[in-house]
Scaffold this active site. Structure first.
Site, PDB file in Angstrom:
ATOM      1  N   SER A   1       0.870  -1.181   0.000  1.00 37.20           N
ATOM      2  CA  SER A   1       0.000   0.000   0.000  1.00 37.20           C
ATOM      3  C   SER A   1       0.900   1.221   0.000  1.00 37.20           C
ATOM      4  CB  SER A   1      -0.854   0.008   1.284  1.00 37.20           C
ATOM      5  OG  SER A   1      -1.490   1.256   1.455  1.00 37.20           O
TER       6      SER A   1
ATOM      7  N   TYR B   1      -1.631  -0.635  10.572  1.00 37.28           N
ATOM      8  CA  TYR B   1      -1.700  -0.818   9.115  1.00 37.28           C
ATOM      9  C   TYR B   1      -0.412  -0.321   8.453  1.00 37.28           C
ATOM     10  CZ  TYR B   1      -3.704  -0.803   4.375  1.00 37.28           C
ATOM     11  OH  TYR B   1      -3.962  -1.048   3.050  1.00 37.28           O
TER      12      TYR B   1
HETATM   13  N1  LIG Z   1      -8.737  -0.547  -1.553  1.00 39.00           N
HETATM   14  C1  LIG Z   1      -7.696   0.254  -1.397  1.00 39.00           C
HETATM   15  O1  LIG Z   1      -7.783   1.488  -1.545  1.00 39.00           O
HETATM   16  C2  LIG Z   1      -6.351  -0.308  -1.027  1.00 39.00           C
HETATM   17  C3  LIG Z   1      -5.252   0.561  -1.030  1.00 39.00           C
HETATM   18  C4  LIG Z   1      -4.005   0.055  -0.702  1.00 39.00           C
HETATM   19  C5  LIG Z   1      -3.851  -1.290  -0.397  1.00 39.00           C
HETATM   20  N2  LIG Z   1      -4.944  -2.100  -0.403  1.00 39.00           N
HETATM   21  C6  LIG Z   1      -4.715  -3.503  -0.044  1.00 39.00           C
HETATM   22  O2  LIG Z   1      -5.291  -4.349  -1.028  1.00 39.00           O
HETATM   23  C7  LIG Z   1      -5.737  -5.544  -0.408  1.00 39.00           C
HETATM   24  C8  LIG Z   1      -7.191  -5.808  -0.761  1.00 39.00           C
HETATM   25  O3  LIG Z   1      -7.978  -4.716  -0.336  1.00 39.00           O
HETATM   26  P1  LIG Z   1      -9.506  -4.547  -0.772  1.00 39.00           P
HETATM   27  O4  LIG Z   1      -9.755  -3.088  -0.792  1.00 39.00           O
HETATM   28  O5  LIG Z   1      -9.797  -5.365  -1.965  1.00 39.00           O
HETATM   29  O6  LIG Z   1     -10.231  -5.150   0.546  1.00 39.00           O
HETATM   30  P2  LIG Z   1     -11.627  -5.907   0.750  1.00 39.00           P
HETATM   31  O7  LIG Z   1     -11.974  -5.636   2.179  1.00 39.00           O
HETATM   32  O8  LIG Z   1     -12.605  -5.518  -0.316  1.00 39.00           O
HETATM   33  O9  LIG Z   1     -11.258  -7.443   0.559  1.00 39.00           O
HETATM   34  C9  LIG Z   1     -10.490  -8.135   1.495  1.00 39.00           C
HETATM   35  C10 LIG Z   1     -10.806  -9.614   1.385  1.00 39.00           C
HETATM   36  O10 LIG Z   1      -9.983 -10.306   2.339  1.00 39.00           O
HETATM   37  C11 LIG Z   1     -10.765 -11.291   2.972  1.00 39.00           C
HETATM   38  N3  LIG Z   1     -10.241 -11.593   4.300  1.00 39.00           N
HETATM   39  C12 LIG Z   1     -10.156 -10.739   5.358  1.00 39.00           C
HETATM   40  N4  LIG Z   1      -9.674 -11.380   6.428  1.00 39.00           N
HETATM   41  C13 LIG Z   1      -9.442 -12.671   6.045  1.00 39.00           C
HETATM   42  C14 LIG Z   1      -8.936 -13.823   6.706  1.00 39.00           C
HETATM   43  N5  LIG Z   1      -8.573 -13.783   7.991  1.00 39.00           N
HETATM   44  N6  LIG Z   1      -8.832 -14.974   6.010  1.00 39.00           N
HETATM   45  C15 LIG Z   1      -9.209 -15.032   4.715  1.00 39.00           C
HETATM   46  N7  LIG Z   1      -9.696 -13.967   4.035  1.00 39.00           N
HETATM   47  C16 LIG Z   1      -9.805 -12.801   4.695  1.00 39.00           C
HETATM   48  C17 LIG Z   1     -12.157 -10.679   3.075  1.00 39.00           C
HETATM   49  O11 LIG Z   1     -13.159 -11.681   3.265  1.00 39.00           O
HETATM   50  C18 LIG Z   1     -12.271  -9.966   1.722  1.00 39.00           C
HETATM   51  O12 LIG Z   1     -12.805 -10.839   0.739  1.00 39.00           O
HETATM   52  C19 LIG Z   1      -5.478  -5.374   1.106  1.00 39.00           C
HETATM   53  O13 LIG Z   1      -4.249  -5.983   1.430  1.00 39.00           O
HETATM   54  C20 LIG Z   1      -5.388  -3.868   1.262  1.00 39.00           C
HETATM   55  O14 LIG Z   1      -4.595  -3.503   2.375  1.00 39.00           O
HETATM   56  C21 LIG Z   1      -6.189  -1.647  -0.709  1.00 39.00           C
END
Ligand SMILES: NC(=O)c1ccc[n+]([C@@H]2O[C@H](COP(=O)([O-])OP(=O)(O)OC[C@H]3O[C@@H](n4cnc5c(N)ncnc54)[C@H](O)[C@@H]3O)[C@@H](O)[C@H]2O)c1
Length: 244
Positions: free
Chosen positions: A133, A146
């Protein structure tokens, strides 16, 4: 019967970026193993296998990689599951800190090492991409666990790249800025928050999951065969500098 040529393991496969990655890798002809604690909309598709699992269960997570089939041409692991807290440093509990680290760091280490060890054992080629991130590159108020965990993901990426490079396994990270997913959906319903995002970027564009899927395909393709240990920043300029 066709032999298995392209295989992708994707954690966090049921939502947001992970779900978009499943779609993109299926479209590229990969056989996809999705791993998530929630069910998936792709269940029932011939090339998709879902593993409903809490990936902080390290023993079950490692066992999944030991029991899996691997492909001849390319094997990909996309460590995408992640979570974050939004709370002041004073109120952050140790349990919250450990929960963020268990998912963002420990599960990526357990999956990454198990995947790489299996590839070494079977002499198969492969690539890992860890979802870091912009919070892995700079600090941010009220996200202490985080921010620390995403810095650790970038360190883990370098270390896996260093350890497994001799086996021709490449390991890279992606550092997304704000991407519209269920994790960030509330920002888009809050005018002040949305304005903050737009002011913080230097491109007048909002980030979408397709901005990340294209990069994951690129980083796991032969176009980047000389790239390992790197972090590709995809943030509309969020980390370029500050607006005075
Ligand atoms: N969306 C953003 O703006 C953004 C920005 C930077 C980084 N990220 C990173 O990208 C990745 C995905 O983010 P996203 O926005 O798609 O999130 P999201 O919340 O939409 O999806 C996360 C998924 O992880 C699964 N999950 C959570 N805990 C779990 C566990 N213990 N075991 C198995 N599955 C589990 C959830 O069920 C969900 O399907 C993350 O690592 C996040 O930190 C996202």
């Amino acid at each position: 019967m066709h032999s298995l040529t392209h295989k992708a393991f994707i954690t966090g496969a049921s939502s947001g970026i992970g779900r978009a990655l499943v779609s993109a890798f299926l479209a590229e002809g990969y056989q996809v193993s999705g791993i998530d604690r929630s069910p998936s909309v792709f269940e029932g598709e011939a090339a998709y296998q879902h593993h409903q699992l809490d990936i902080t269960d390290s023993i079950s997570l490692a066992a999944l990689f030991e029991a899996a089939d691997y492909a001849e041409t390319n094997n990909v692991l996309l460590n995408c599951a992640g979570t974050r807290e939004i709370c002041s440093i004073a109120d952050l509990t140790l349990a919250q800190w450990e929960n963020v680290f268990a998912l963002n760091v420990t599960a990526s280490f357990v999956a990454g090492r198990a995947f790489c060890q299996e590839l070494v054992k079977r002499q198969c080629p492969g690539n890992v991409v860890n979802m870091a991130s912009v919070s892995g590159l700079m600090g941010e108020p009220d996200r202490t666990a985080y921010v620390a965990s995403k810095h650790a993901v970038i360190g883990l990426t370098k270390q896996l790249a260093l350890e497994y490079g001799k086996h021709l396994i490449r390991v890279n990270a992606i550092a997304p800025g704000v991407i519209r997913t269920p994790l960030t959906e509330s920002y888009y319903h809050d005018a002040t928050q949305l304005e903050k995002i737009q002011r913080g970027q230097f491109l007048p564009v909002l980030g979408e999951t397709s901005d990340i899927t294209g990069a994951a395909l690129y980083l796991t393709s032969l176009q980047t065969r000389f790239v390992t240990g790197s972090t590709l920043v995809i943030d509309g300029g969020w980390t370029l500098g500050k607006d005075l």
